[in-house]
Design a protein around this motif. Structure first.
Motif, PDB file in Angstrom:
ATOM      1  N   PRO A   1       0.809  -1.228   0.000  1.00 50.71           N
ATOM      2  CA  PRO A   1       0.000   0.000   0.000  1.00 50.71           C
ATOM      3  C   PRO A   1       0.837   1.272   0.000  1.00 50.71           C
ATOM      4  CG  PRO A   1      -0.918  -1.603   1.529  1.00 50.71           C
ATOM      5  CD  PRO A   1       0.387  -2.164   1.059  1.00 50.71           C
ATOM      6  N   ALA A   2       1.963   1.256   0.702  1.00 52.76           N
ATOM      7  CA  ALA A   2       2.825   2.442   0.712  1.00 52.76           C
ATOM      8  C   ALA A   2       3.417   2.687  -0.667  1.00 52.76           C
ATOM      9  CB  ALA A   2       3.938   2.271   1.748  1.00 52.76           C
ATOM     10  N   HIS A   3       3.869   1.616  -1.344  1.00 53.79           N
ATOM     11  CA  HIS A   3       4.433   1.775  -2.686  1.00 53.79           C
ATOM     12  C   HIS A   3       3.406   2.381  -3.638  1.00 53.79           C
ATOM     13  CE1 HIS A   3       7.735  -0.287  -1.092  1.00 53.79           C
ATOM     14  NE2 HIS A   3       7.475  -1.519  -1.483  1.00 53.79           N
ATOM     15  N   LEU A   4       2.196   1.855  -3.602  1.00 53.92           N
ATOM     16  CA  LEU A   4       1.154   2.347  -4.507  1.00 53.92           C
ATOM     17  C   LEU A   4       0.807   3.807  -4.211  1.00 53.92           C
ATOM     18  CD1 LEU A   4      -1.233  -0.758  -4.570  1.00 53.92           C
ATOM     19  CD2 LEU A   4       0.347  -0.021  -6.358  1.00 53.92           C
ATOM     20  N   ALA A   5       0.663   4.129  -2.927  1.00 53.51           N
ATOM     21  CA  ALA A   5       0.285   5.497  -2.560  1.00 53.51           C
ATOM     22  C   ALA A   5       1.390   6.490  -2.905  1.00 53.51           C
ATOM     23  CB  ALA A   5      -0.042   5.558  -1.069  1.00 53.51           C
ATOM     24  N   LEU A   6       2.639   6.105  -2.668  1.00 52.95           N
ATOM     25  CA  LEU A   6       3.752   6.998  -2.998  1.00 52.95           C
ATOM     26  C   LEU A   6       3.868   7.187  -4.510  1.00 52.95           C
ATOM     27  CD1 LEU A   6       6.396   5.695  -0.442  1.00 52.95           C
ATOM     28  CD2 LEU A   6       5.355   7.968  -0.455  1.00 52.95           C
ATOM     29  N   GLY A   7       3.636   6.119  -5.254  1.00 48.58           N
ATOM     30  CA  GLY A   7       3.688   6.234  -6.706  1.00 48.58           C
ATOM     31  C   GLY A   7       2.628   7.182  -7.241  1.00 48.58           C
ATOM     32  N   ARG A   8       1.414   7.059  -6.737  1.00 50.62           N
ATOM     33  CA  ARG A   8       0.353   7.953  -7.201  1.00 50.62           C
ATOM     34  C   ARG A   8       0.626   9.390  -6.782  1.00 50.62           C
ATOM     35  NH1 ARG A   8      -6.180   7.876  -5.871  1.00 50.62           N
ATOM     36  NH2 ARG A   8      -6.642   9.726  -7.131  1.00 50.62           N
ATOM     37  N   LEU A   9       1.120   9.578  -5.556  1.00 51.18           N
ATOM     38  CA  LEU A   9       1.427  10.928  -5.091  1.00 51.18           C
ATOM     39  C   LEU A   9       2.485  11.578  -5.976  1.00 51.18           C
ATOM     40  CD1 LEU A   9       1.186  13.233  -3.073  1.00 51.18           C
ATOM     41  CD2 LEU A   9       2.791  12.016  -1.578  1.00 51.18           C
ATOM     42  N   ALA A  10       3.529  10.829  -6.317  1.00 54.94           N
ATOM     43  CA  ALA A  10       4.588  11.386  -7.161  1.00 54.94           C
ATOM     44  C   ALA A  10       4.058  11.735  -8.548  1.00 54.94           C
ATOM     45  CB  ALA A  10       5.742  10.387  -7.264  1.00 54.94           C
ATOM     46  N   ARG A  11       3.241  10.858  -9.111  1.00 59.23           N
ATOM     47  CA  ARG A  11       2.717  11.141 -10.449  1.00 59.23           C
ATOM     48  C   ARG A  11       1.776  12.347 -10.444  1.00 59.23           C
ATOM     49  NH1 ARG A  11       3.458   5.491 -10.799  1.00 59.23           N
ATOM     50  NH2 ARG A  11       1.540   5.040  -9.665  1.00 59.23           N
TER      51      ARG A  11
END
Length: 355
Positions: free
Chosen positions: A168-178
């Protein structure tokens, strides 16, 4: 407005299912607890050991440990309270059970127990005063059953594929960066072409929405950290978690900068900005920053997919180079330009690491 059947059903359902592995582990913990309680305590129906196992298997080992401790403490306190009430008032009257329940709730409130323990204390007291009177050794067996169920559940959760919740952290960080990259691109577009007030308001709304994504990413990192507590697999995953935490710090600072830049642009916008060479340079730097923000997660995703850490192609190398310098800003727009330059400087510091 009366709730519709579909809304009532939605209240009973979760957005996603529990992992099948957790269902299997919970079932195994219940079966093992039942068998052990039957063998050790000679209980035909060791219900409370099974209930403890059901409740203690949680998404993380740390949560399992906490839930087991809460339930065991609640049982012990409830049994002790029931014995005290029984010794003072006897067991002949029905109202004694009600008194014990009220006292148990007050005790839980006074010592500020967690909701799990607060519920368990009156339940245990009530059962001891009602069932335990006609069943010798009931209270002691109940404590042992609960402890057995909690310990078995904790062991099952820790030894059989201990859960590591870093996804979940990987997915959330990826979306935040994009989305951060998209917000920076939107700022650049507003500086390059005339933009209406409505579009500027929409851009500010999208920028502020980044705070929600930031909160989700922070919650994901917290969940990942909790899943590694007491986890035998923590040593191999700790480095990944540290990288996630560092990335979250960088992206969180960038969220503040992007919101500030978007608000400044909305409040001080002038269509003539598109003709300013300095503003054109700022727009170019914003696009470079957007590229580098997306690159923060792109590298990790590419390496994870390929299983290697090879050199990125030239198009995927960081785009920010020397900081933008302005000797004489436009006298009409110097407030906005100065604000954007300062925020852009801080964005560059976060991405390049120069502070």
């Amino acid at each position: 407005m009366a709730p519709t059947p579909s809304r009532l059903v939605a209240r009973l359902r979760q957005p996603s299912r529990l992992p099948l592995l957790q269902v299997v582990k919970t079932s195994l913990a219940v079966v093992v607890s039942w068998i052990l309680c039957f063998v050790i305590l000679d209980q035909a129906l060791p219900i409370f050991g099974a209930i403890a196992a059901l409740l203690v298997v949680q998404p993380s080992i740390n949560q399992s440990f906490g839930r087991g401790l809460e339930r065991s403490a609640g049982v012990v306190m409830g049994v002790a309270l029931a014995y005290g009430v029984g010794a003072l008032f006897g067991h002949d009257q029905t109202w004694i059970v009600l008194v014990a329940v009220i006292l148990a709730l007050l005790l839980a409130w006074v010592v500020r127990l967690t909701p799990t323990s607060s519920t368990q204390v009156p339940i245990s007291a009530m059962l001891v005063l009602s069932v335990g009177v006609v069943t010798p050794g009931y209270a002691f067996d109940r404590i042992i059953e609960t402890v057995i169920g909690a310990v078995i559940a904790l062991l099952v959760n820790a030894l059989i594929v201990p859960p590591v919740l870093l996804g979940p952290a990987h997915l959330a960080l990826g979306r935040l960066a994009r989305d951060l990259g998209a917000a920076l691109d939107s700022l650049a577009s507003a500086l390059e072409t005339p933009t209406s007030r409505i579009d500027l308001d929409a851009a500010l709304t999208r920028a502020r929405a980044l705070r929600d994504l930031q909160a989700r990413a922070a919650a994901g990192v917290t969940t990942g950290e909790e899943s590694l507590t007491l986890n035998p697999r923590a040593k191999r995953q700790r480095r990944i978690l540290e990288a996630d935490r560092a990335l979250l710090g960088t992206l969180s600072n960038l969220v503040h900068r992007v919101v500030a830049m978007t608000r400044s642009l909305r409040d001080n916008y002038d269509p003539d900005l598109v003709d300013d060479d300095v503003v054109a340079g700022i727009a170019d730097e914003l696009r470079r920053a957007a590229h580098d923000v997306r690159l923060l997660v792109h590298d990790r995703e590419e390496n994870a997919a390929s299983g290697s850490g090879g050199t990125a192609p030239e198009s995927e190398l960081p785009a920010l180079t020397a900081p933008l310098r302005v000797l004489a800003p436009d006298p009409e727009h110097w407030i906005l330009i100065g604000s954007l330059l300062e925020d852009l400087r801080r964005v560059r510091e976060e991405l390049v690491g120069e502070k």
